[in-house]
Design a protein around this motif. Sequence first.
Motif, PDB file in Angstrom:
ATOM      1  N   ALA A 177       0.861  -1.186   0.000  1.00 44.33           N
ATOM      2  CA  ALA A 177       0.000   0.000   0.000  1.00 44.33           C
ATOM      3  C   ALA A 177       0.889   1.224   0.000  1.00 44.33           C
ATOM      4  O   ALA A 177       2.079   1.156   0.353  1.00 44.33           O
ATOM      5  CB  ALA A 177      -0.921   0.010   1.224  1.00 44.33           C
ATOM      6  N   ALA A 178       0.328   2.351  -0.405  1.00 47.04           N
ATOM      7  CA  ALA A 178       1.085   3.599  -0.353  1.00 47.04           C
ATOM      8  C   ALA A 178       1.380   3.950   1.101  1.00 47.04           C
ATOM      9  O   ALA A 178       0.532   3.747   1.972  1.00 47.04           O
ATOM     10  CB  ALA A 178       0.292   4.719  -1.019  1.00 47.04           C
ATOM     11  N   PRO A 179       2.562   4.472   1.394  1.00 46.27           N
ATOM     12  CA  PRO A 179       2.881   4.835   2.779  1.00 46.27           C
ATOM     13  C   PRO A 179       1.852   5.811   3.359  1.00 46.27           C
ATOM     14  O   PRO A 179       1.372   6.717   2.673  1.00 46.27           O
ATOM     15  CB  PRO A 179       4.257   5.501   2.660  1.00 46.27           C
ATOM     16  N   GLY A 180       1.503   5.562   4.611  1.00 47.48           N
ATOM     17  CA  GLY A 180       0.605   6.453   5.310  1.00 47.48           C
ATOM     18  C   GLY A 180      -0.870   6.227   5.046  1.00 47.48           C
ATOM     19  O   GLY A 180      -1.709   6.934   5.621  1.00 47.48           O
ATOM     20  N   GLN A 181      -1.232   5.222   4.255  1.00 44.72           N
ATOM     21  CA  GLN A 181      -2.623   5.022   3.865  1.00 44.72           C
ATOM     22  C   GLN A 181      -3.301   3.842   4.543  1.00 44.72           C
ATOM     23  O   GLN A 181      -4.523   3.710   4.483  1.00 44.72           O
ATOM     24  CB  GLN A 181      -2.715   4.849   2.341  1.00 44.72           C
ATOM     25  N   ALA A 182      -2.527   2.980   5.189  1.00 47.33           N
ATOM     26  CA  ALA A 182      -3.120   1.780   5.793  1.00 47.33           C
ATOM     27  C   ALA A 182      -2.309   1.357   7.003  1.00 47.33           C
ATOM     28  O   ALA A 182      -1.070   1.401   6.987  1.00 47.33           O
ATOM     29  CB  ALA A 182      -3.175   0.639   4.767  1.00 47.33           C
ATOM     30  N   PHE A 183      -3.015   0.949   8.047  1.00 45.79           N
ATOM     31  CA  PHE A 183      -2.366   0.417   9.244  1.00 45.79           C
ATOM     32  C   PHE A 183      -2.078  -1.070   9.057  1.00 45.79           C
ATOM     33  O   PHE A 183      -2.956  -1.833   8.666  1.00 45.79           O
ATOM     34  CB  PHE A 183      -3.280   0.616  10.460  1.00 45.79           C
ATOM     35  N   ARG A 184      -0.850  -1.458   9.294  1.00 42.86           N
ATOM     36  CA  ARG A 184      -0.496  -2.872   9.398  1.00 42.86           C
ATOM     37  C   ARG A 184       0.584  -2.980  10.461  1.00 42.86           C
ATOM     38  O   ARG A 184       1.714  -2.517  10.255  1.00 42.86           O
ATOM     39  CB  ARG A 184      -0.013  -3.449   8.068  1.00 42.86           C
ATOM     40  N   TYR A 185       0.219  -3.561  11.585  1.00 44.21           N
ATOM     41  CA  TYR A 185       1.152  -3.632  12.705  1.00 44.21           C
ATOM     42  C   TYR A 185       2.428  -4.326  12.268  1.00 44.21           C
ATOM     43  O   TYR A 185       2.398  -5.410  11.688  1.00 44.21           O
ATOM     44  CB  TYR A 185       0.502  -4.384  13.866  1.00 44.21           C
ATOM     45  N   SER A 186       3.580  -3.700  12.572  1.00 40.38           N
ATOM     46  CA  SER A 186       4.843  -4.191  12.039  1.00 40.38           C
ATOM     47  C   SER A 186       5.989  -3.901  12.996  1.00 40.38           C
ATOM     48  O   SER A 186       6.325  -2.737  13.234  1.00 40.38           O
ATOM     49  CB  SER A 186       5.141  -3.537  10.682  1.00 40.38           C
ATOM     50  N   SER A 187       6.598  -4.952  13.517  1.00 40.00           N
ATOM     51  CA  SER A 187       7.828  -4.781  14.274  1.00 40.00           C
ATOM     52  C   SER A 187       8.951  -4.254  13.398  1.00 40.00           C
ATOM     53  O   SER A 187       9.873  -3.586  13.885  1.00 40.00           O
ATOM     54  CB  SER A 187       8.242  -6.116  14.894  1.00 40.00           C
ATOM     55  N   GLY A 188       8.873  -4.535  12.106  1.00 42.93           N
ATOM     56  CA  GLY A 188       9.867  -4.002  11.185  1.00 42.93           C
ATOM     57  C   GLY A 188       9.834  -2.487  11.113  1.00 42.93           C
ATOM     58  O   GLY A 188      10.884  -1.830  11.064  1.00 42.93           O
ATOM     59  N   ASP A 189       8.643  -1.894  11.106  1.00 41.45           N
ATOM     60  CA  ASP A 189       8.544  -0.429  11.088  1.00 41.45           C
ATOM     61  C   ASP A 189       9.268   0.171  12.283  1.00 41.45           C
ATOM     62  O   ASP A 189       9.954   1.196  12.178  1.00 41.45           O
ATOM     63  CB  ASP A 189       7.074  -0.001  11.115  1.00 41.45           C
ATOM     64  N   SER A 190       9.119  -0.454  13.449  1.00 43.27           N
ATOM     65  CA  SER A 190       9.760   0.065  14.655  1.00 43.27           C
ATOM     66  C   SER A 190      11.278  -0.017  14.548  1.00 43.27           C
ATOM     67  O   SER A 190      11.996   0.880  15.014  1.00 43.27           O
ATOM     68  CB  SER A 190       9.263  -0.696  15.875  1.00 43.27           C
TER      69      SER A 190
END
Length: 364
Positions: A177-190
Amino acid sequence: MPKGLSLIFLLLLSLTAQAENWPAEQWPTAPTPAGPALQALEAYAFPPRDDTTRQGIRTDALLVIRDGQLIYERYAGPTTAETPHLTWSISKSLMATVLGVAYGEGLFKLSDPVVKFYPPLQKYPDMTMADLLHWASGLDWQEDYEYAPLKSSVVAMLYTRGHHDMAAFTAAHAEYAAPGQAFRYSSGDSNLLSAALKTIVGPSRYPDYPWTALFEPLGIRHAIWETDDTGTFVASSYAYLTARDLARVGLLMAREGRWADKQLLPKDWVAFNREPFTHYHAGQDDAVPGGQWWLNRAVEGVARPWPDAPADTFAALGHWGQAMYVIPSEQLVIVRYGDDRDGRYRHNQLLQLALKAFAGKVRP
């Protein structure tokens, strides 16, 4: 602000801080409320413990701060007041708090593209710091645990092919998805946030930055934070704090980033942490995501995730029952460490019982 008014403001702030309870080396204490409400809480949190099956609710620590004073503390299993307990995903909220200090130093903006600080994300130039803080990178990440290890991105990141360089492993994921448009819980993001922080504060400051920026100002003396092989803090999972020390972070957040007479975190940073992500849809998780914190807010007409707790309740949450609940309206910080393996523990039930036992006003 004119100089005279500025001096008056600082004096008033100092007097306010002196009137409040703040921990020094130890927490100030107040008597523990007794009675049936406390007994009901303890019956829920500390049932007989079976270490052979590891089934049921298994609370390792339960600690309650009210109005800056320690009013309740109990431990079980191998955990004591001196044990730096694995916080699992509470680490995410801790990294957000560390980032808040850097934000207050003017070192980055929420709108900054992450690639500015972490070049391996050059394929995703539109991804911002705010997107990562909302778990909304747009990367195709699977946050599955023991029940689906073969397809789990987080298991691969922590334990197999990604563990040497967790941020690089995350950045290599495709976009869904485009950044900032959808929530998907992600330890990678952290962990991408942790890698970005290395550039934000500079490689010479980075190894000590959580301590100099956050832990030492709060009087936290025994924190442990593991890194991957690149020296990047594992912001998703591997911070260890005692319950008493974690409660200091909760008090900081309960008081909008102020510690005694110092505004350690900007108020607008704390407000961002506590604001729901715009594109979150009700039912995607057990609580509503803010800026790497979890919120007890109604979304899309759906009731609050923890209906028996005030709407201003927010929390740092982790695997196997780790939780720190902050309830500003009740001046409460509740730290709960656990070893829950079967999903029986319920945030709302503990909050309901704790509020009956410890809230300033009587609850039905």
